[in-house]
Design a protein around this motif. Structure first.
Motif, PDB file in Angstrom:
ATOM      1  N   TYR A  26       0.825  -1.203   0.000  1.00  0.00           N
ATOM      2  CA  TYR A  26       0.000   0.000   0.000  1.00  0.00           C
ATOM      3  C   TYR A  26       0.865   1.262   0.000  1.00  0.00           C
ATOM      4  O   TYR A  26       2.031   1.239   0.430  1.00  0.00           O
ATOM      5  N   TYR A  27       0.263   2.346  -0.447  1.00  0.00           N
ATOM      6  CA  TYR A  27       0.802   3.680  -0.225  1.00  0.00           C
ATOM      7  C   TYR A  27      -0.054   4.359   0.846  1.00  0.00           C
ATOM      8  O   TYR A  27      -1.277   4.388   0.749  1.00  0.00           O
ATOM      9  N   GLU A  28       0.614   4.892   1.862  1.00  0.00           N
ATOM     10  CA  GLU A  28      -0.082   5.695   2.867  1.00  0.00           C
ATOM     11  C   GLU A  28      -0.098   7.142   2.379  1.00  0.00           C
ATOM     12  O   GLU A  28       0.951   7.724   2.131  1.00  0.00           O
ATOM     13  N   ILE A  29      -1.281   7.702   2.231  1.00  0.00           N
ATOM     14  CA  ILE A  29      -1.429   9.067   1.734  1.00  0.00           C
ATOM     15  C   ILE A  29      -1.935   9.953   2.861  1.00  0.00           C
ATOM     16  O   ILE A  29      -2.978   9.682   3.468  1.00  0.00           O
ATOM     17  N   ASN A  30      -1.181  11.009   3.146  1.00  0.00           N
ATOM     18  CA  ASN A  30      -1.560  11.976   4.170  1.00  0.00           C
ATOM     19  C   ASN A  30      -2.096  13.229   3.498  1.00  0.00           C
ATOM     20  O   ASN A  30      -1.489  13.745   2.551  1.00  0.00           O
ATOM     21  N   THR A  31      -3.236  13.710   3.991  1.00  0.00           N
ATOM     22  CA  THR A  31      -3.899  14.859   3.380  1.00  0.00           C
ATOM     23  C   THR A  31      -3.899  16.042   4.359  1.00  0.00           C
ATOM     24  O   THR A  31      -3.687  15.864   5.560  1.00  0.00           O
ATOM     25  N   PRO A  32      -4.159  17.254   3.875  1.00  0.00           N
ATOM     26  CA  PRO A  32      -4.243  18.418   4.768  1.00  0.00           C
ATOM     27  C   PRO A  32      -5.617  18.594   5.413  1.00  0.00           C
ATOM     28  O   PRO A  32      -5.854  19.588   6.106  1.00  0.00           O
ATOM     29  N   PHE A  33      -6.516  17.644   5.196  1.00  0.00           N
ATOM     30  CA  PHE A  33      -7.861  17.757   5.759  1.00  0.00           C
ATOM     31  C   PHE A  33      -7.860  17.241   7.200  1.00  0.00           C
ATOM     32  O   PHE A  33      -7.223  16.233   7.514  1.00  0.00           O
ATOM     33  N   LEU A  34      -8.605  17.934   8.066  1.00  0.00           N
ATOM     34  CA  LEU A  34      -8.583  17.637   9.497  1.00  0.00           C
ATOM     35  C   LEU A  34      -9.850  16.925   9.941  1.00  0.00           C
ATOM     36  O   LEU A  34     -10.953  17.231   9.460  1.00  0.00           O
ATOM     37  N   ASP A  35      -9.703  15.969  10.880  1.00  0.00           N
ATOM     38  CA  ASP A  35     -10.876  15.325  11.461  1.00  0.00           C
ATOM     39  C   ASP A  35     -11.344  16.125  12.674  1.00  0.00           C
ATOM     40  O   ASP A  35     -10.843  17.235  12.940  1.00  0.00           O
ATOM     41  N   CYS A  36     -12.290  15.583  13.433  1.00  0.00           N
ATOM     42  CA  CYS A  36     -12.877  16.336  14.548  1.00  0.00           C
ATOM     43  C   CYS A  36     -11.885  16.570  15.675  1.00  0.00           C
ATOM     44  O   CYS A  36     -12.128  17.412  16.553  1.00  0.00           O
ATOM     45  N   LYS A  37     -10.746  15.860  15.692  1.00  0.00           N
ATOM     46  CA  LYS A  37      -9.728  16.070  16.712  1.00  0.00           C
ATOM     47  C   LYS A  37      -8.560  16.895  16.189  1.00  0.00           C
ATOM     48  O   LYS A  37      -7.514  16.979  16.822  1.00  0.00           O
ATOM     49  N   ASN A  38      -8.757  17.469  14.995  1.00  0.00           N
ATOM     50  CA  ASN A  38      -7.717  18.270  14.337  1.00  0.00           C
ATOM     51  C   ASN A  38      -6.487  17.443  13.961  1.00  0.00           C
ATOM     52  O   ASN A  38      -5.374  17.976  13.892  1.00  0.00           O
ATOM     53  N   ASP A  39      -6.692  16.160  13.718  1.00  0.00           N
ATOM     54  CA  ASP A  39      -5.637  15.310  13.172  1.00  0.00           C
ATOM     55  C   ASP A  39      -5.797  15.258  11.654  1.00  0.00           C
ATOM     56  O   ASP A  39      -6.919  15.287  11.134  1.00  0.00           O
ATOM     57  N   TYR A  40      -4.686  15.153  10.948  1.00  0.00           N
ATOM     58  CA  TYR A  40      -4.744  15.074   9.493  1.00  0.00           C
ATOM     59  C   TYR A  40      -5.267  13.698   9.059  1.00  0.00           C
ATOM     60  O   TYR A  40      -4.869  12.676   9.605  1.00  0.00           O
ATOM     61  N   LEU A  41      -6.155  13.723   8.092  1.00  0.00           N
ATOM     62  CA  LEU A  41      -6.696  12.467   7.576  1.00  0.00           C
ATOM     63  C   LEU A  41      -5.641  11.749   6.749  1.00  0.00           C
ATOM     64  O   LEU A  41      -4.923  12.370   5.959  1.00  0.00           O
ATOM     65  N   GLN A  42      -5.609  10.435   6.930  1.00  0.00           N
ATOM     66  CA  GLN A  42      -4.742   9.623   6.088  1.00  0.00           C
ATOM     67  C   GLN A  42      -5.487   8.357   5.692  1.00  0.00           C
ATOM     68  O   GLN A  42      -6.383   7.901   6.395  1.00  0.00           O
ATOM     69  N   PHE A  43      -5.123   7.825   4.534  1.00  0.00           N
ATOM     70  CA  PHE A  43      -5.730   6.587   4.069  1.00  0.00           C
ATOM     71  C   PHE A  43      -4.692   5.817   3.272  1.00  0.00           C
ATOM     72  O   PHE A  43      -3.546   6.267   3.098  1.00  0.00           O
ATOM     73  N   TYR A  44      -5.082   4.644   2.800  1.00  0.00           N
ATOM     74  CA  TYR A  44      -4.147   3.751   2.118  1.00  0.00           C
ATOM     75  C   TYR A  44      -4.751   3.324   0.785  1.00  0.00           C
ATOM     76  O   TYR A  44      -5.959   3.134   0.658  1.00  0.00           O
ATOM     77  N   VAL A  45      -3.878   3.172  -0.207  1.00  0.00           N
ATOM     78  CA  VAL A  45      -4.341   2.762  -1.532  1.00  0.00           C
ATOM     79  C   VAL A  45      -3.320   1.803  -2.138  1.00  0.00           C
ATOM     80  O   VAL A  45      -2.105   1.952  -1.939  1.00  0.00           O
ATOM     81  N   LYS A  46      -3.830   0.798  -2.844  1.00  0.00           N
ATOM     82  CA  LYS A  46      -2.953  -0.111  -3.585  1.00  0.00           C
ATOM     83  C   LYS A  46      -3.581  -0.371  -4.937  1.00  0.00           C
ATOM     84  O   LYS A  46      -4.789  -0.162  -5.150  1.00  0.00           O
ATOM     85  N   GLN A  47      -2.759  -0.808  -5.874  1.00  0.00           N
ATOM     86  CA  GLN A  47      -3.248  -1.125  -7.218  1.00  0.00           C
ATOM     87  C   GLN A  47      -3.073  -2.611  -7.480  1.00  0.00           C
ATOM     88  O   GLN A  47      -2.044  -3.203  -7.164  1.00  0.00           O
ATOM     89  N   ASP A  48      -4.113  -3.208  -8.040  1.00  0.00           N
ATOM     90  CA  ASP A  48      -4.077  -4.611  -8.424  1.00  0.00           C
ATOM     91  C   ASP A  48      -4.565  -4.688  -9.866  1.00  0.00           C
ATOM     92  O   ASP A  48      -5.764  -4.618 -10.131  1.00  0.00           O
ATOM     93  N   GLY A  49      -3.635  -4.784 -10.791  1.00  0.00           N
ATOM     94  CA  GLY A  49      -3.997  -4.750 -12.200  1.00  0.00           C
ATOM     95  C   GLY A  49      -4.554  -3.392 -12.572  1.00  0.00           C
ATOM     96  O   GLY A  49      -3.911  -2.362 -12.352  1.00  0.00           O
ATOM     97  N   ASN A  50      -5.766  -3.380 -13.100  1.00  0.00           N
ATOM     98  CA  ASN A  50      -6.393  -2.117 -13.498  1.00  0.00           C
ATOM     99  C   ASN A  50      -7.305  -1.539 -12.420  1.00  0.00           C
ATOM    100  O   ASN A  50      -8.042  -0.584 -12.675  1.00  0.00           O
ATOM    101  N   ASN A  51      -7.254  -2.113 -11.221  1.00  0.00           N
ATOM    102  CA  ASN A  51      -8.138  -1.663 -10.149  1.00  0.00           C
ATOM    103  C   ASN A  51      -7.355  -1.079  -8.972  1.00  0.00           C
ATOM    104  O   ASN A  51      -6.238  -1.516  -8.666  1.00  0.00           O
TER     105      ASN A  51
END
Length: 252
Positions: A26-51
């Protein structure tokens, strides 16, 4: 006003604030958007073929639950509506979205919006939070086998009708108990509750009691409880609902 320049400045800033790190597949992606605790949102993405596969690794739901947020039926219904809106599904507590690789930008944006919207369940409007607090009390009553009537209305000596969230019938040892849930205790809610009870009480059985549930997830001033007690109104802090004295008050 050079709006095109401002938009370019914004997109350039947004791009500069997004960072990523490779973690396994996976790639961990950190964004400048804040949650209700003022922490930066992060999520994970991976590629499998064309998806592509996006996940928050359970962060959003787990973070909500850590605040004491409970998934009652009404909340589950609202959560399902949010997920459907953005094409996201729930796997245990993980938010998951799959999409063609050609739609990365659009689906990434949708996934971030979904995370923010789910996170905002914690910061719902006051009317919805009050509804959720009632759900929590109802679940608590069910758990403790406290049988009651919901949403009862009584006419006071003034001729005005007053609503009570729950009514527990009298027993051999205890009188009738009316209950109100106050999610955001304030001088206004305190005054209106005292007026309603003072207006209702003369037309109820002589020994009837009023019990007020106070949501003390935020700071609760002691003067609020003192004011209620001065009018012989019992209070139960939500965080102290399982104390023996409070259970006795509701079940004896």
């Amino acid at each position: 006003m050079d709006i095109e320049k401002y938009i370019d400045d914004y997109t350039n800033w947004l791009k500069s604030e997004i960072t990523f790190t490779k973690i396994g597949e996976y790639y961990e992606i950190n964004t400048p958007f804040l949650d209700c605790k003022n922490d930066y949102l992060q999520f994970y993405v991976k590629q499998d073929g064309n998806n592509l596969f996006f996940t928050d690794d359970g962060y959003t739901i787990n973070d909500l639950e850590a605040t004491g947020f409970k998934m009652t039926p009404n909340r589950k219904k609202q959560l399902s509506s949010i997920l459907n809106q953005y094409g996201v599904h729930l796997d245990h507590n993980d938010l998951i979205l799959s999409a063609p690789a050609t739609e990365f930008a659009k689906r990434k944006h949708a996934f971030i919006q979904c995370m923010l919207k789910v996170n905002d369940l914690y910061m719902s409007s006051r009317s919805k939070v009050t509804s959720y607090f009632l759900d929590d009390i109802q679940d608590f009553f069910t758990e403790k086998e406290i049988y009651c009537f919901n949403n009862m209305q009584f006419v006071g000596k003034s001729g005005y009708a007053h609503n009570y969230d729950f009514a527990i019938q009298r027993t051999r040892n205890m009188p009738e108990r009316l209950c109100l849930a106050i999610n955001n205790p304030s001088r206004t809610t305190l005054s209106s509750t005292i007026f309603a009870w003072d207006d209702t009480k003369p037309d109820r059985p002589k020994d009837s009691k009023l019990i007020v549930f106070l949501n003390d997830s935020n700071k609760l001033g002691k003067n609020v409880e003192d004011a209620f007690h001065n009018y012989e109104i019992d209070t139960i802090r939500w965080s102290e609902r399982n104390q023996p004295a409070n259970i006795h008050l509701l079940t004896a």
